[in-house]
Design a protein around this motif. Sequence first.
Motif: not given
Length: 486
Positions: A268, A349, A361, A405
């Motif tokens: 991320g 993603v 997540k 997202i």
Amino acid sequence: MKHNPELFRVLGYVSARGSVTEYRRRDRDTTVRRVRVAVDPGALEGLRRDLSALDIAHQTEPRALKIDSKTVADELLRFGLPLGPRRETGPRVPDTVHRAPTHLKAAYLSGLFDARASIADGSPTTPRVTLTMTSPARHRDGLAAFMRDVLNLLAILGIHAVVTGPTGREYLRAHLHVDGDTHVHGFLTDVGFPYHTRKRREAHRLGTRLDHRIERLRTRTRPADAPPEPVLHDPGLPDRQTAYLRRRGLLPIALDDHKIPLLARVLGYALGDGSLHEIDGQPRLTFAGEPEGLRDLADDLAALGVGTGLRRWDAKDMVELHVHSLAFARYMELLGMPRSPKVERVYGVPGWILRAPPGVKAEFLAGLFGADGWLTGSDGRYAIGLTQAKSAVYLGSLHLFMTEIGGMLEEVAGCRWSLNRERCYTTEDGKVRVTERLFICGREDVMRFLSDVGFAYSRAKAERTERALKALGGSVRGIRLKYREK
């Protein structure tokens, strides 16, 4: 002597701190062999206990232990210990150890590490066990061979280690490091420190913390009612790179692996402030950010067994973190990290993140918002945002990414969100860029984000988060857990 763990523990300790010598008694015209071991006072009681269990008579001296038994000395020589002072013979793993079953190899290593190893636990995520061996320069090859043998014994137990050295001129010093929570935890579980009181206490405290840490990470990787799903199995990398990743437990890897939350958090952040560029045809992975935040990132990478280096790159308080491993750079690309420049790439993603449990997540979102997210507000009114940019021709890819997202925020924290893509600008080289912003504005939504997601690898944002949660009347417990795994 019967081959049992006590004997091999003693053998390991004597290999590191003892020697078998012989001298001639003139009064009886006989040759006498003796075993003498330098013993740390903190380890003396435990070593004497094992010797008594083996029915080996011994005498104690200040910081030493002596065995005046030719039978015992001859037995140790038969096992493979060299004859003569250690400074003359150099270190050597006894031949018997190489032929012994795995549990006796572990016992030998426990005595060896008890004699010559130390524990470093200065950081919550990068514990280290270091074995240090010394030898005169004439035994350089023997010292290097000894460290390789120890490395191989640890590998048999599934414990990854790295050897540095030998270095020095007249007297050499070599180090063997066991790094990262997984491998240190395996070392403490399968090898440990049998004699030294202080080291045993430190190992117990560290082992307990690692138990809790690994279990806490594993709880985030457990799907509700699905079998473990593979993330990467055989990525088709060169053999040397594949071996590097396998030694670190990164291949094969599935969604229930306790390293997955760390990888999601790192990925991320990489999608925000990371760069995967080519140098001499090879991918290189770097991260930009504030020094303290990148040190936390380096800790997580070290927990994965990956080496890094920090370099200051401008007059501001900003640095770059360089990943040394080409294999890990390729690995991150396979996990979903695009090549630079990211503004010219189509990506979303990664699929394995979208299929992951909510805890994984949340880690991915914490890394992404730690890099490109922001938190503003005062007087009890706060807003959170995420800004992303792309070339205008890739607006569709950008919008899909931001929508994904937002969907993850709804699933993980129940946050309501909105998108704004009004800003368009032209760079100095004439390229058109478009930015899209994701906003979280409601009081309850902000509190849920800060408690359940937060900002990883940014000390400044983490401090603002704690102040905001206190002002909003929320709990800082969640963000601390996401930020540093305390």
